[in-house]
Design an enzyme around this catalytic site. Structure first.
Site, PDB file in Angstrom:
ATOM      1  N   GLU A  50       0.807  -1.219   0.000  1.00  0.00           N
ATOM      2  CA  GLU A  50       0.000   0.000   0.000  1.00  0.00           C
ATOM      3  C   GLU A  50       0.843   1.273   0.000  1.00  0.00           C
ATOM      4  O   GLU A  50       0.412   2.315  -0.499  1.00  0.00           O
ATOM      5  CB  GLU A  50      -0.950   0.019   1.198  1.00  0.00           C
ATOM      6  N   PHE A 112     -11.433  -7.209  13.747  1.00  0.00           N
ATOM      7  CA  PHE A 112     -10.349  -7.665  12.882  1.00  0.00           C
ATOM      8  C   PHE A 112     -10.025  -6.577  11.844  1.00  0.00           C
ATOM      9  O   PHE A 112     -10.922  -6.047  11.203  1.00  0.00           O
ATOM     10  CB  PHE A 112     -10.761  -8.962  12.181  1.00  0.00           C
ATOM     11  N   GLN A 113      -8.764  -6.285  11.715  1.00  0.00           N
ATOM     12  CA  GLN A 113      -8.258  -5.261  10.788  1.00  0.00           C
ATOM     13  C   GLN A 113      -8.889  -3.891  11.033  1.00  0.00           C
ATOM     14  O   GLN A 113      -9.143  -3.132  10.096  1.00  0.00           O
ATOM     15  CB  GLN A 113      -8.438  -5.696   9.326  1.00  0.00           C
ATOM     16  N   LYS A 162     -17.491  -0.695   5.938  1.00  0.00           N
ATOM     17  CA  LYS A 162     -17.917  -1.703   4.960  1.00  0.00           C
ATOM     18  C   LYS A 162     -19.422  -1.672   4.696  1.00  0.00           C
ATOM     19  O   LYS A 162     -19.867  -1.848   3.562  1.00  0.00           O
ATOM     20  CB  LYS A 162     -17.492  -3.093   5.435  1.00  0.00           C
ATOM     21  N   MET A 479      24.294   8.934   2.515  1.00  0.00           N
ATOM     22  CA  MET A 479      24.141  10.189   3.246  1.00  0.00           C
ATOM     23  C   MET A 479      24.384   9.973   4.741  1.00  0.00           C
ATOM     24  O   MET A 479      24.967  10.824   5.410  1.00  0.00           O
ATOM     25  CB  MET A 479      22.752  10.781   2.995  1.00  0.00           C
TER      26      MET A 479
END
Lengths: 583, 164
Positions: A50, A112-113, A162, A479
């Site tokens: 993602e 969940f999630q 949802k 760097m």
């Protein structure tokens, strides 16, 4: 027409003119993905993580000026997207991110999630929404695009539970043509009185300096800037984010300023008597020591965001407004006005500046038997005729790309300046290549950064994106190593890259072309070969000098006139401005 | 310097956390914050008491204005204004004399006794923040059981008002 929430979302994107939707499916967005499946208008690009979805949308937005659009699922989908959202936020990139959420009834139950996506993203978005009512969905999407793209742009998150996208619940669809928000009305037009005062002050300058930033690129003000710069004949510098707004080879352009800016740009900043800041935000990498920033200058500042004005540096003439419009007004005043810059003073000022230029601060050792990273970037310019879209990751290679590529057009240099996000380059290049399939898109990276989103090589294969990856491989987190050399007595704590993969085989296993270049004389023919493969992604693993540092450098907490120069650069050891010449 | 900032903000879930989050993220001081709905149910009115240099206060007002939910902002301390804070305070009282003394103090500060038992007295006082500080300081001889301060609410004097 009655549509479900999932269908409404996708239909809104279509009506908003969205071309690509970058995303990754998951439980909370399955209804939406079903709606995606049942249409052809909005093309979905399946990334491999993602974070890459947000960077790809971000790259698309930076190159086109159109908002990038992302869809991710709830929980880890949303948290993985946060780095990309913060990256876009720091550089003011318009983006709309749809995050799935658990069903409304389960919010707050540690489902969940489930994460509080609105809470987690709040500090790194321009605004965010939680949709609690299906009837408000279309209006919310409109508001999100409106907020993301107007005023100072930025990312906007829409968190969609949802149940809102349930295919069984349909309502009439209506997408508003425009939207008014009583609480959000950005100021776009600069105050005419302030603009007049600014022109008057500019014309009194004996040692003027124009300092421009990413706002000129984002606000499509490059043409207006070029016109004004020509009218004034003043020197101009840009920040890292402003590269390309003025052609790199323009005689009035002094190069980039700041921590790794040119000697002439930084010295001119320090000595100027009127500083004209345009769409720049006085970032700490630009200002150096605040107390000694442009110590003798009156400052004019144009910015679309009032909170950018006098945030770190107090300015004398603030102008809140759209950069392009304000610059246009200033040019108009100059064109019809009787006053013009003082030629004699300006001539003396240019004489001083040309003295600084003669130092040739960007010089490096060209005669070694190792590939110099700067040479690789210069060669890249040559082979791409200076006309490629160049994305970068973060570190030394980023600075060399900024210093040595030479940009002539806006929106060609695409990098994470504010947040400094390693892993940005490759997915950003995907977004650019999708927007411009026929253009040359290059990702300048290092062997450290590229591994942070290396999985996107798979996405590139799926969509046939012929990006050229120029990896400057110095086997160090360069760097970090440079700072350890300068400030930690060469204690290279965890900055050495051990157990590197065979990048050629890696590229090949993803279905692309890999090349390893070790000798300076091989570089040109190999790079030509790579760029001749128009329809293939080529990963060039270029083995460069391990010890090379980025110069010049203003050490942390130092002023513009206290630069640390490359060992190859012969200048007075204590660089003093030759002020006596002037007075 | 102490400043009182009033804002009208969309009465939406999360609006308060946007303001509170702004203060913590940017390291601004927050002395008190009060918020409640206005006569227009879609708007909340918030009063924030903060301290900082002029530059910091300027940034605070700009950053607050930048929040998408903020509709309007007024810095009350820029002009004539009235501020009030409510104190609810419970003290332990043992002797008749200490009760009498507390009643006299309440008269001076224009407070009210709102609950009284054999061992406690509960006081309500609506005053400026400074006067409430003074009142609490004056209670050195008492055992304070609870202090509940509402935080400051403020309003501009005369015909200046914060309205859309």
């Amino acid at each position: 027409m009655e549509l479900s929430g999932g269908e409404i979302l996708i239909r809104c994107l279509k009506d908003e003119g969205v071309e690509y939707l970058f995303g990754y499916p998951g439980g909370a967005v399955l209804h939406i993905y079903d709606a995606i499946y049942r249409q052809d208008d909005v093309k979905h690009i399946l990334v491999r993580h993602e974070q890459a979805a947000t960077h790809a949308a971000d790259g698309y937005a930076r190159a086109t000026g159109q908002p990038g659009v992302v869809i991710v699922t709830s929980g880890p989908g949303a948290t993985n997207a946060v780095t990309g959202i913060a990256t876009a936020f720091m550089d003011s990139i318009p983006m709309v991110v749809i995050t799935g959420q658990v069903a409304t009834a389960n919010i707050g139950s540690d489902a969940f999630q489930e994460v509080d996506a609105v809470g987690i993203t709040r500090p790194c978005v321009k605004h965010n929404f939680l949709v609690k009512d299906l009837s408000k969905l279309a209006e919310t999407v409109k508001k999100a695009f409106h907020v993301a793209t107007t005023g100072r742009p930025g990312p906007v998150v829409i968190d969609v539970p949802k149940d809102i996208t349930d295919p069984a619940i349909k309502i009439p669809y209506h997408y508003p043509d425009e939207i008014k928000m009583r609480s959000y009305q950005p100021v776009l037009e600069g105050d005419p009185e302030q603009i007049k005062r600014a022109v008057d002050l500019l014309l009194t300058a004996k040692k003027p300096m124009i300092y421009t930033g990413g706002g000129v690129i984002l606000g499509d003000g490059s043409d207006e800037l070029r016109t004004l710069v020509k009218l004034l004949a003043y020197p101009v510098t840009t920040t890292l984010m402003g590269l390309g707004s003025i052609p790199y080879d323009d005689t009035q352009f002094l190069g980039m300023l700041g921590m790794h800016g040119t000697y002439e740009a930084n010295m001119a900043m320090h000595d100027c008597d009127v500083l004209f800041a345009v769409g720049a935000r006085f970032d700490d990498r630009v200002t150096g020591k605040i107390a000694e920033f442009c110590p003798n200058a009156k400052i004019i500042h144009i910015d679309i965001d009032p909170s950018s004005i006098s945030k770190t540096i107090t300015v004398d003439i603030p102008i809140v407004g759209d950069v392009a419009g304000v610059l246009r007004e200033m040019s108009k005043i100059l064109q019809k006005g009787k006053k013009e810059p003082n030629k004699k003073d300006l001539q003396s000022w240019w004489k001083v500046i040309n003295g600084w230029r003669a130092v040739d601060c960007m010089t490096y050792d060209r005669g070694t038997d190792m590939i110099k990273p700067q040479a690789a970037v210069e060669l890249l310019h040559e082979i791409t005729a200076g006309d490629a879209y160049v994305t970068s990751d973060v570190g030394q290679h980023q600075m060399w790309a900024a210093q040595y590529y030479g940009f002539s057009k806006p929106k060609r240099w695409i990098n994470s300046g504010g947040l400094g996000t390693m892993g940005f380059g490759l997915p950003a290049a995907m977004g650019v290549q999708l927007a411009y399939p026929d253009e040359t898109v290059v990702c300048v990276t290092g062997e450290g950064s590229i591994q942070m989103c290396i999985q996107e090589l798979s996405t590139c294969l799926q969509y046939g994106l012929p990006i050229k990856i120029i990896s400057l491989n110095n086997r160090y987190l360069g760097m970090v190593r440079q700072w350890q050399e300068f400030f930690y007595e060469n204690r290279y704590s965890n900055s050495y890259m051990e157990s590197l993969p065979d990048f050629v085989k890696l590229a090949e296993s993803y279905g692309h072309v890999g090349m390893r270049v070790e000798r300076p004389e091989e570089l040109k023919p190999m790079m030509e070969k790579a760029f001749a493969m128009k329809d293939r992604l080529v990963f060039m693993d270029i083995v460069t000098d391990q010890a090379e540092n980025v110069y010049p450098m203003i050490m942390a907490g130092k002023a513009h006139n206290e630069m640390h120069m490359s060992p190859n650069c012969e200048i007075p050891q204590s660089p003093q401005s030759p002020e006596r010449e002037l007075s | 310097m102490r400043h009182i900032i009033s804002i009208l903000i969309e009465n939406e879930a999360g609006a308060l956390s946007r303001v509170a989050g702004l203060f913590s993220a940017r390291g601004y001081n927050i002395e008190s914050l009060t918020v409640a709905v206005t006569e227009d149910a879609s708007l909340s009115r918030m009063t924030i008491v903060t301290t900082g240099t002029d530059r910091v206060i300027e940034q605070i007002t700009k950053q607050l204005n930048k929040l998408i939910d903020v509709v309007k902002l007024l810095e009350l301390t820029d002009g004539p204004h009235i501020e009030r804070e409510m104190l609810l305070l419970k003290v332990a009282v043992t002797t008749e004399e200490s009760q009498q003394q507390l009643r006299r103090l309440l008269e001076v500060f224009e407070g009210h006794l709102i609950d009284h038992t054999s061992v406690t007295m509960t006081i309500q006082l609506t005053q400026t923040g400074e006067q409430i500080d003074s009142f609490i300081t004056a209670l050195t001889d008492y055992e304070i059981l609870e202090t509940v301060r509402s935080g400051v609410s403020g309003i501009a004097r005369g015909d200046k008002y914060l309205k859309i």
